[in-house]
Design a protein around this motif. Structure first.
Motif, PDB file in Angstrom:
ATOM      1  N   LEU A   1       0.812  -1.225   0.000  1.00 58.71           N
ATOM      2  CA  LEU A   1       0.000   0.000   0.000  1.00 58.71           C
ATOM      3  C   LEU A   1       0.846   1.275   0.000  1.00 58.71           C
ATOM      4  O   LEU A   1       0.293   2.371  -0.045  1.00 58.71           O
ATOM      5  N   ILE A   2       2.142   1.141   0.056  1.00 55.37           N
ATOM      6  CA  ILE A   2       3.012   2.319   0.120  1.00 55.37           C
ATOM      7  C   ILE A   2       2.810   3.257  -1.068  1.00 55.37           C
ATOM      8  O   ILE A   2       2.694   4.471  -0.861  1.00 55.37           O
ATOM      9  N   PRO A   3       2.728   2.779  -2.314  1.00 55.47           N
ATOM     10  CA  PRO A   3       2.511   3.726  -3.414  1.00 55.47           C
ATOM     11  C   PRO A   3       1.231   4.566  -3.252  1.00 55.47           C
ATOM     12  O   PRO A   3       1.237   5.775  -3.514  1.00 55.47           O
ATOM     13  N   ALA A   4       0.154   3.957  -2.790  1.00 55.60           N
ATOM     14  CA  ALA A   4      -1.095   4.701  -2.574  1.00 55.60           C
ATOM     15  C   ALA A   4      -0.926   5.712  -1.442  1.00 55.60           C
ATOM     16  O   ALA A   4      -1.432   6.837  -1.521  1.00 55.60           O
ATOM     17  N   ASN A   5      -0.205   5.330  -0.408  1.00 58.92           N
ATOM     18  CA  ASN A   5       0.032   6.245   0.709  1.00 58.92           C
ATOM     19  C   ASN A   5       0.911   7.419   0.291  1.00 58.92           C
ATOM     20  O   ASN A   5       0.720   8.542   0.753  1.00 58.92           O
ATOM     21  N   ILE A   6       1.862   7.165  -0.580  1.00 63.65           N
ATOM     22  CA  ILE A   6       2.701   8.249  -1.100  1.00 63.65           C
ATOM     23  C   ILE A   6       1.842   9.246  -1.873  1.00 63.65           C
ATOM     24  O   ILE A   6       2.000  10.462  -1.717  1.00 63.65           O
ATOM     25  N   GLN A   7       0.916   8.738  -2.678  1.00 66.83           N
ATOM     26  CA  GLN A   7      -0.002   9.635  -3.394  1.00 66.83           C
ATOM     27  C   GLN A   7      -0.794  10.496  -2.413  1.00 66.83           C
ATOM     28  O   GLN A   7      -1.009  11.682  -2.659  1.00 66.83           O
ATOM     29  N   ALA A   8      -1.243   9.900  -1.312  1.00 69.81           N
ATOM     30  CA  ALA A   8      -2.029  10.636  -0.325  1.00 69.81           C
ATOM     31  C   ALA A   8      -1.183  11.708   0.360  1.00 69.81           C
ATOM     32  O   ALA A   8      -1.659  12.828   0.592  1.00 69.81           O
TER      33      ALA A   8
END
Length: 184
Positions: free
Chosen positions: A163-170
């Motif tokens: 989930l890190i890529p999605a969290n980076i977007q956030a």
């Protein structure tokens, strides 16, 4: 250099994970940090808050009565804690859940950011805490966004590293929202 922040919301919004993430990011930058979580007895939906103090030297007490910055994620937290922000400080408010009509904080910066809506637009309301972390870093200058992104590896359990890529977007969206709010 010393920064302090008070995060407040309800259980399930990821308030304590946000505090952990800020702490790990500060450690990655070679700073000293204290993290003080507090939460109600309810499993979900109860009060959740934390303070994080970041400093080059001693952090002092992790208890912060009048924070320089507060990140308020829900209406109850606004009602209870917004006035505690010190004069000259900033209050980042989740305008998705806090009704700010006619409200102000004299002598303090009020940044209304629709954190829940940003998280929903990115695909998952549970990322509201990551939006808040990005907003805090951009508003305060306490931490670099790259440090927050790298600290996700430390703060998230390994099973959630996908989930890190999605969290980076956030995180990036939260930072961008601060720049937009300050221009308005």
């Amino acid at each position: 250099m010393r920064y302090d922040v008070f995060f407040a919301g309800y259980g399930g919004q990821g308030v304590l994970l946000a505090g952990n993430l800020l702490s790990y990011a500060a450690i990655r930058e070679g700073k000293n940090v204290s993290f003080f979580p507090a939460y109600g007895v309810e499993k979900r939906g109860g009060a959740a808050m934390c303070t994080v103090v970041i400093a080059d030297g001693d952090t002092g007490s992790p208890v912060v009565g009048h924070p320089s910055v507060a990140v308020i994620l829900n209406q109850l937290s606004w009602d209870k804690y917004a006035d505690k922000v010190k004069q000259g400080g900033s209050c980042l408010v989740n305008s998705s859940l806090v009704n700010l009509a006619g409200l102000s904080l004299d002598g303090r910066e009020l940044l209304a950011i629709p954190m829940n809506q940003i998280a929903i637009d990115l695909g998952d309301v549970r990322m509201v805490n990551m939006v808040a972390c990005g907003a805090y870093a951009a508003a305060s200058g306490a931490l670099q966004l790259d440090s927050l992104k790298e600290a996700l590896k430390d703060a998230l359990p390994e099973r959630n590293h996908k989930l890190i890529p999605a969290n980076i977007q956030a995180i990036e969206a939260g930072a961008a929202a601060v720049f937009s709010a300050r221009k308005a």
